[in-house]
Write a protein that holds these residues in place. Sequence first.
Motif, PDB file in Angstrom:
ATOM      1  N   HIS A   5       0.820  -1.206   0.000  1.00  0.00           N
ATOM      2  CA  HIS A   5       0.000   0.000   0.000  1.00  0.00           C
ATOM      3  C   HIS A   5       0.859   1.263   0.000  1.00  0.00           C
ATOM      4  O   HIS A   5       0.625   2.198  -0.781  1.00  0.00           O
ATOM      5  CB  HIS A   5      -0.938  -0.003   1.214  1.00  0.00           C
ATOM      6  CG  HIS A   5      -1.893  -1.146   1.213  1.00  0.00           C
ATOM      7  ND1 HIS A   5      -2.810  -1.343   2.214  1.00  0.00           N
ATOM      8  CD2 HIS A   5      -2.093  -2.166   0.313  1.00  0.00           C
ATOM      9  CE1 HIS A   5      -3.525  -2.436   1.948  1.00  0.00           C
ATOM     10  NE2 HIS A   5      -3.098  -2.946   0.806  1.00  0.00           N
ATOM     11  N   ASN A   6       1.837   1.302   0.871  1.00  0.00           N
ATOM     12  CA  ASN A   6       2.660   2.513   0.974  1.00  0.00           C
ATOM     13  C   ASN A   6       3.530   2.701  -0.265  1.00  0.00           C
ATOM     14  O   ASN A   6       3.872   3.832  -0.649  1.00  0.00           O
ATOM     15  CB  ASN A   6       3.512   2.485   2.236  1.00  0.00           C
ATOM     16  CG  ASN A   6       4.446   1.278   2.273  1.00  0.00           C
ATOM     17  OD1 ASN A   6       4.237   0.305   1.545  1.00  0.00           O
ATOM     18  ND2 ASN A   6       5.476   1.342   3.110  1.00  0.00           N
ATOM     19  N   ALA A   7       3.894   1.588  -0.937  1.00  0.00           N
ATOM     20  CA  ALA A   7       4.689   1.692  -2.158  1.00  0.00           C
ATOM     21  C   ALA A   7       3.872   2.318  -3.288  1.00  0.00           C
ATOM     22  O   ALA A   7       4.394   3.103  -4.089  1.00  0.00           O
ATOM     23  CB  ALA A   7       5.202   0.314  -2.574  1.00  0.00           C
ATOM     24  N   VAL A   8       2.590   1.990  -3.357  1.00  0.00           N
ATOM     25  CA  VAL A   8       1.720   2.576  -4.385  1.00  0.00           C
ATOM     26  C   VAL A   8       1.569   4.076  -4.170  1.00  0.00           C
ATOM     27  O   VAL A   8       1.684   4.877  -5.102  1.00  0.00           O
ATOM     28  CB  VAL A   8       0.333   1.895  -4.370  1.00  0.00           C
ATOM     29  CG1 VAL A   8      -0.592   2.559  -5.384  1.00  0.00           C
ATOM     30  CG2 VAL A   8       0.451   0.411  -4.664  1.00  0.00           C
ATOM     31  N   VAL A   9       1.324   4.474  -2.909  1.00  0.00           N
ATOM     32  CA  VAL A   9       1.166   5.892  -2.589  1.00  0.00           C
ATOM     33  C   VAL A   9       2.456   6.646  -2.871  1.00  0.00           C
ATOM     34  O   VAL A   9       2.450   7.754  -3.414  1.00  0.00           O
ATOM     35  CB  VAL A   9       0.736   6.064  -1.121  1.00  0.00           C
ATOM     36  CG1 VAL A   9       0.711   7.543  -0.742  1.00  0.00           C
ATOM     37  CG2 VAL A   9      -0.630   5.429  -0.884  1.00  0.00           C
ATOM     38  N   GLU A  10       3.575   6.045  -2.517  1.00  0.00           N
ATOM     39  CA  GLU A  10       4.869   6.690  -2.758  1.00  0.00           C
ATOM     40  C   GLU A  10       5.142   6.844  -4.243  1.00  0.00           C
ATOM     41  O   GLU A  10       5.633   7.885  -4.706  1.00  0.00           O
ATOM     42  CB  GLU A  10       5.966   5.858  -2.101  1.00  0.00           C
ATOM     43  CG  GLU A  10       7.355   6.479  -2.200  1.00  0.00           C
ATOM     44  CD  GLU A  10       8.400   5.654  -1.499  1.00  0.00           C
ATOM     45  OE1 GLU A  10       9.607   5.929  -1.698  1.00  0.00           O
ATOM     46  OE2 GLU A  10       8.031   4.722  -0.742  1.00  0.00           O
ATOM     47  N   LEU A  11       4.835   5.808  -5.026  1.00  0.00           N
ATOM     48  CA  LEU A  11       5.021   5.888  -6.479  1.00  0.00           C
ATOM     49  C   LEU A  11       4.172   7.010  -7.073  1.00  0.00           C
ATOM     50  O   LEU A  11       4.639   7.777  -7.929  1.00  0.00           O
ATOM     51  CB  LEU A  11       4.654   4.549  -7.116  1.00  0.00           C
ATOM     52  CG  LEU A  11       4.675   4.482  -8.651  1.00  0.00           C
ATOM     53  CD1 LEU A  11       6.074   4.705  -9.190  1.00  0.00           C
ATOM     54  CD2 LEU A  11       4.113   3.150  -9.150  1.00  0.00           C
ATOM     55  N   TYR A 162      -6.091   6.360 -10.028  1.00  0.00           N
ATOM     56  CA  TYR A 162      -5.804   4.938 -10.199  1.00  0.00           C
ATOM     57  C   TYR A 162      -4.365   4.763 -10.672  1.00  0.00           C
ATOM     58  O   TYR A 162      -3.904   5.481 -11.566  1.00  0.00           O
ATOM     59  CB  TYR A 162      -6.754   4.307 -11.219  1.00  0.00           C
ATOM     60  CG  TYR A 162      -8.212   4.429 -10.848  1.00  0.00           C
ATOM     61  CD1 TYR A 162      -8.817   3.506 -10.004  1.00  0.00           C
ATOM     62  CD2 TYR A 162      -8.988   5.474 -11.337  1.00  0.00           C
ATOM     63  CE1 TYR A 162     -10.157   3.609  -9.663  1.00  0.00           C
ATOM     64  CE2 TYR A 162     -10.332   5.589 -11.004  1.00  0.00           C
ATOM     65  CZ  TYR A 162     -10.903   4.655 -10.161  1.00  0.00           C
ATOM     66  OH  TYR A 162     -12.236   4.770  -9.818  1.00  0.00           O
ATOM     67  N   VAL A 163      -3.682   3.819 -10.068  1.00  0.00           N
ATOM     68  CA  VAL A 163      -2.350   3.423 -10.501  1.00  0.00           C
ATOM     69  C   VAL A 163      -2.458   1.978 -10.989  1.00  0.00           C
ATOM     70  O   VAL A 163      -2.985   1.112 -10.281  1.00  0.00           O
ATOM     71  CB  VAL A 163      -1.325   3.529  -9.360  1.00  0.00           C
ATOM     72  CG1 VAL A 163       0.033   2.979  -9.804  1.00  0.00           C
ATOM     73  CG2 VAL A 163      -1.180   4.984  -8.910  1.00  0.00           C
ATOM     74  N   VAL A 164      -1.955   1.732 -12.194  1.00  0.00           N
ATOM     75  CA  VAL A 164      -2.074   0.404 -12.799  1.00  0.00           C
ATOM     76  C   VAL A 164      -0.690  -0.079 -13.191  1.00  0.00           C
ATOM     77  O   VAL A 164       0.079   0.641 -13.845  1.00  0.00           O
ATOM     78  CB  VAL A 164      -2.999   0.438 -14.037  1.00  0.00           C
ATOM     79  CG1 VAL A 164      -3.189  -0.963 -14.588  1.00  0.00           C
ATOM     80  CG2 VAL A 164      -4.341   1.080 -13.706  1.00  0.00           C
TER      81      VAL A 164
END
Length: 440
Positions: A5-11, A162-164
Amino acid sequence: MVMRHNAVVELANDLLIPGHTGERQNLDVIDKWWRWNPEEIILPQYADREHKALREVSETPWLSLVVTTLAQQLVAELVRSSQTDDVSAMWAPWQRNRMPSRQRAIHRAALGYGYAYATVLPGDRGAVIRGKSPRELYAVYADPVVDEYPMYFLEKSGGFTYVVDEEARYTLRHDRQGKLEYVTHEIHGVGVAPAIRYSNQIDLEGRTPGEVEPFIGTAKRINKTDYDRMLVQHFNSWKIRTATNMQRPADDAEAERLKLMLRQSDILTGEEGVEFGTLDETPLDGFIKAHDSDVESLAAVTQTPAHALTGNMINLSADAITEARAMLDLKAGERKLGFGDSHCQVLRLASHIEGRVADSEDFTLVMQWADLGSRSMAQAADALGKMATMLGIPVEMLWDRIPGVTSEDVKVWQKFKRENPSADELLAAGMFAQANGTDG
């Protein structure tokens, strides 16, 4: 592997959102020139309401016309494969997603902005194909020239971000303090980040200029020329009558009272020494010639037929029209190669999602485009007839090249011929009997 989860937000915070914001600023400028809201002509400080109104009526969406003229030449009609004769399964997702009509929006976006996208994701009835504007989708490639698919992309829709990536679609949103937070994710299982890029032109450095940005300067020049003409037309396009050696009234109020509105039959008289004259109007010919020259320059640099921008087709022969369209046809042909390759990529990815392995690995696909030339039916029939008789091409292979004939029409004809194998013999016998004056 699904990201944490935190990796997606950071990206999203560190790479995707800043990149999208910077790209969006440039795309918004292009959008204004394309969508008939161009940069306004700079006016002097003393400009009043009349000057601003004249500026407004001087703006013309020239670059929108450039995009439209080219986009109208691009209609993907059918896909062909050298590996299989039956492409109905591969073509089904295209028709189910209403791409015969929706493809135009993708083409226009790619032409206007320089690039656009289509996403292909699993759905309840099979692959779901959607066109995406680059203002709403931002993709990151390891190699923007070579790679078929991005490493990941960001998409904004309905208040969500959205991140895909190749595994899942992650949903994010901003909380009340404006901080980005993770909401949920959905595994799509496609194996790639399922966004296909459509490039108007792409060079070896990954740059993708469109049909708007390179020509903004030329469009500015046309609007400025038209504004100057409107100023002259509004303020200086009539003669001014003068009278010299006439005694001036005592005050301005008396002068206003004595001012006359002259009619056609009026005669001016004055005391001895009074001379009447006129100041000529400012001619508009120079402005009109400058406008025509600017429009011709735009036509030349955009490879657009001049008559498409001016509407002037007086005394143009068929050969002259064909020659005028030659550069546009070359340009459209180049775009068909690029867009057609992207369409085939969409169909291969849709086949992969729907489990058709052979179709997903078919790299012989070629997109067939509608023939939208200005040829008459008689010209087309003559050309196709010569191809059949002189080159020995089976006539059935030429049916779908007849202007106005759709793939569905061809299927009906082919079915009729299969179900009526003697139709050709009966037709030939009837023609022989008619030619010999017998009843057959």
